[in-house]
Every structure is written in C-alpha cells, then in structure tokens.
Design an enzyme around this catalytic site. Structure first.
Site, mmCIF file in Angstrom:
data_model
loop_
_atom_site.group_PDB
_atom_site.id
_atom_site.type_symbol
_atom_site.label_atom_id
_atom_site.label_comp_id
_atom_site.label_asym_id
_atom_site.label_seq_id
_atom_site.Cartn_x
_atom_site.Cartn_y
_atom_site.Cartn_z
ATOM 1 N N GLY A 1 0.831 -1.198 0.000
ATOM 2 C CA GLY A 1 0.000 0.000 0.000
ATOM 3 C C GLY A 1 0.865 1.247 0.000
ATOM 4 C CD GLN B 1 3.363 5.852 2.422
ATOM 5 O OE1 GLN B 1 2.383 5.335 1.902
ATOM 6 N NE2 GLN B 1 4.312 5.114 2.975
ATOM 7 C CB CYS C 1 4.919 2.318 7.197
ATOM 8 S SG CYS C 1 4.529 3.847 6.318
ATOM 9 C CG LEU C 2 6.526 0.967 1.146
ATOM 10 C CD1 LEU C 2 5.863 1.267 -0.188
ATOM 11 C CD2 LEU C 2 7.740 0.058 0.948
ATOM 12 C CG HIS D 1 -0.958 1.794 7.237
ATOM 13 N ND1 HIS D 1 -0.030 1.381 8.171
ATOM 14 C CD2 HIS D 1 -0.252 2.483 6.303
ATOM 15 C CE1 HIS D 1 1.168 1.806 7.814
ATOM 16 N NE2 HIS D 1 1.074 2.471 6.678
ATOM 17 C CG HIS E 1 0.377 7.179 5.048
ATOM 18 N ND1 HIS E 1 1.538 7.601 5.659
ATOM 19 C CD2 HIS E 1 0.505 5.837 4.914
ATOM 20 C CE1 HIS E 1 2.328 6.553 5.883
ATOM 21 N NE2 HIS E 1 1.726 5.470 5.443
HETATM 22 C C1 QAP Z 1 0.866 -0.700 4.983
HETATM 23 O O1 QAP Z 1 2.997 -1.088 4.094
HETATM 24 C C2 QAP Z 1 0.584 -1.942 5.785
HETATM 25 O O2 QAP Z 1 9.687 -2.035 6.376
HETATM 26 C C3 QAP Z 1 1.653 -0.914 3.726
HETATM 27 O O3 QAP Z 1 11.582 -2.800 4.639
HETATM 28 C C4 QAP Z 1 1.581 -2.897 6.028
HETATM 29 O O4 QAP Z 1 3.591 -1.802 2.082
HETATM 30 C C5 QAP Z 1 -0.641 -2.152 6.290
HETATM 31 C C6 QAP Z 1 7.634 -2.460 3.409
HETATM 32 C C7 QAP Z 1 1.294 -4.041 6.769
HETATM 33 C C8 QAP Z 1 -0.925 -3.281 7.014
HETATM 34 C C9 QAP Z 1 0.028 -4.232 7.246
HETATM 35 C C10 QAP Z 1 8.019 -2.175 4.696
HETATM 36 C C11 QAP Z 1 8.606 -2.854 2.504
HETATM 37 C C12 QAP Z 1 6.247 -2.297 2.964
HETATM 38 C C13 QAP Z 1 9.326 -2.307 5.101
HETATM 39 C C14 QAP Z 1 3.903 -1.580 3.219
HETATM 40 C C15 QAP Z 1 10.312 -2.708 4.201
HETATM 41 C C16 QAP Z 1 9.944 -2.982 2.893
HETATM 42 C C17 QAP Z 1 5.273 -1.772 3.719
HETATM 43 CO CO CO Z 2 2.453 3.551 5.469
#
Ligand code: QAP
Ligand code: CO
Length: 165
Positions: A46, A51, A92-93, A134, A138
């Site tokens: 997501g 962001q 989170c990215l 989530h 943002h």
């Molecule tokens: C939000 O997050 C989310 O730390 C989206 O090193 C995530 O796409 C909502 C990501 C989980 C609910 C559950 C994070 C990629 C991606 C990192 C993401 C990373 C590489 C996060």
């Molecule tokens: Co995020």
C-alpha cells in the site's frame, strides 16, 4: 511511468493533510501509475500520495499474493461496520525495517473513486481493512508509529536516523 521518492519518518511533510481530488484527470492517472511503479519497486502492499510528497487524497494498494490485483482509492471514506479491533503487525514504506502491532476496527465499508473517476463501494475485513485504514491515516498526516508508546516511537526514530547517517 516514473519511480517517485518515498519520504521517510520523521520527515515533516508526512504530516501535511492531503486535499481531495476535484477531477480524476490525466495528471491524477499519471500519479496513480507512478505510485504503482514506486510501490512495486519497493515491494509494498500500500502507498498513499502523501508518502511521495503529493498532498492529494490518492491511495494505491495490492495485497494479493501474486501482486496482480491493483486497487486504487481516490477521495476514500470509511464507515466502521465492526468497531471491535484486531491487532495486526503493520509496516510502512516510510518506516523501513520496522513492524509493530496496531489495533484497528476489523470490518469497514470503503467508498471511493477508481482510476476512471467512477464511485464504488467495497466491504473490507482482515488485511484489506487494516491496510485501507493505515493508508487513509497517511492522508491525514498520521503514521502507524503514532499508535505506539512514545518510547517505542523514539527508538524507531533514532534507529532510522542512524541508518540514514
Ligand atoms: C501498509 O505497508 C501496511 O519495512 C503498507 O523494509 C503494512 O507496504 C498495512 C515495506 C502491513 C498493514 C500491514 C516495509 C517494505 C512495505 C518495510 C507496506 C520494508 C519494505 C510496507
Ligand atoms: Co504507510
């Protein structure tokens, strides 16, 4: 298509509230496509426009295993259908490398515009419900780390700073 730069916590621009999209025009479609490219390259599920430093109410998502179910939400609104919360390990990215459990309502109705500017509704449970909440956070300038204790949040902030140094 272009890959966009992802702002990282605690960048102050992540705190700006995003504006509604007036018309889903060519520029918004371009933004959506660039956000998908950015999210895919970063292996995210997501991404909110906030962001990538665009203060517009646009979200892209793909929570599918095969990464072949792209979802677009423009001007999204949610209605809570089940206020009982479920904990989910969120990442989170904009907070790379950190995952923490956050409690959110388990069942919501989403209303938004799609990539063609058409209104649609979608009922969401599980990861989809967590992810949309989530991402809408943002757009309000809110991050998942805001739900953690000040101590945990500060540890994350310091570690990210150190990683980048
Ligand atoms: C939000 O997050 C989310 O730390 C989206 O090193 C995530 O796409 C909502 C990501 C989980 C609910 C559950 C994070 C990629 C991606 C990192 C993401 C990373 C590489 C996060
Ligand atoms: Co995020």
């Amino acid at each position: 298509m272009a890959r966009l730069n992802i702002l990282e916590y605690p960048h102050p621009r992540l705190r700006i509230k995003a504006e509604p999209v007036a018309v889903v025009d060519e520029q918004i479609v371009q933004l959506v496509d660039d956000m998908f490219e950015t999210m895919e390259a970063a292996q995210g599920i997501g991404l909110a426009a906030s962001q990538v430093d665009v203060q517009k109410r646009v979200i892209v998502m793909d929570i599918s295993e095969q990464r072949d179910e792209p979802r677009v939400y423009i001007n999204p609104e949610i209605e809570v259908l089940e206020p009982d919360t479920i904990p989910y390990e969120e990442g989170c990215l904009s907070v790379p490398g950190f995952y923490e459990a956050v409690d959110r309502p388990s069942h919501v109705m989403i209303r938004a515009l799609d990539r063609e500017g058409n209104a649609f509704e979608e009922e969401a449970k599980g990861l989809l419900a967590v992810c949309i909440q989530h991402e809408i956070d943002h757009l309000e300038g809110k991050l998942f780390v805001d739900y953690l204790s000040p101590l945990k949040r500060d540890r994350i902030r310091k570690k990210l700073k150190k990683q980048r140094a």
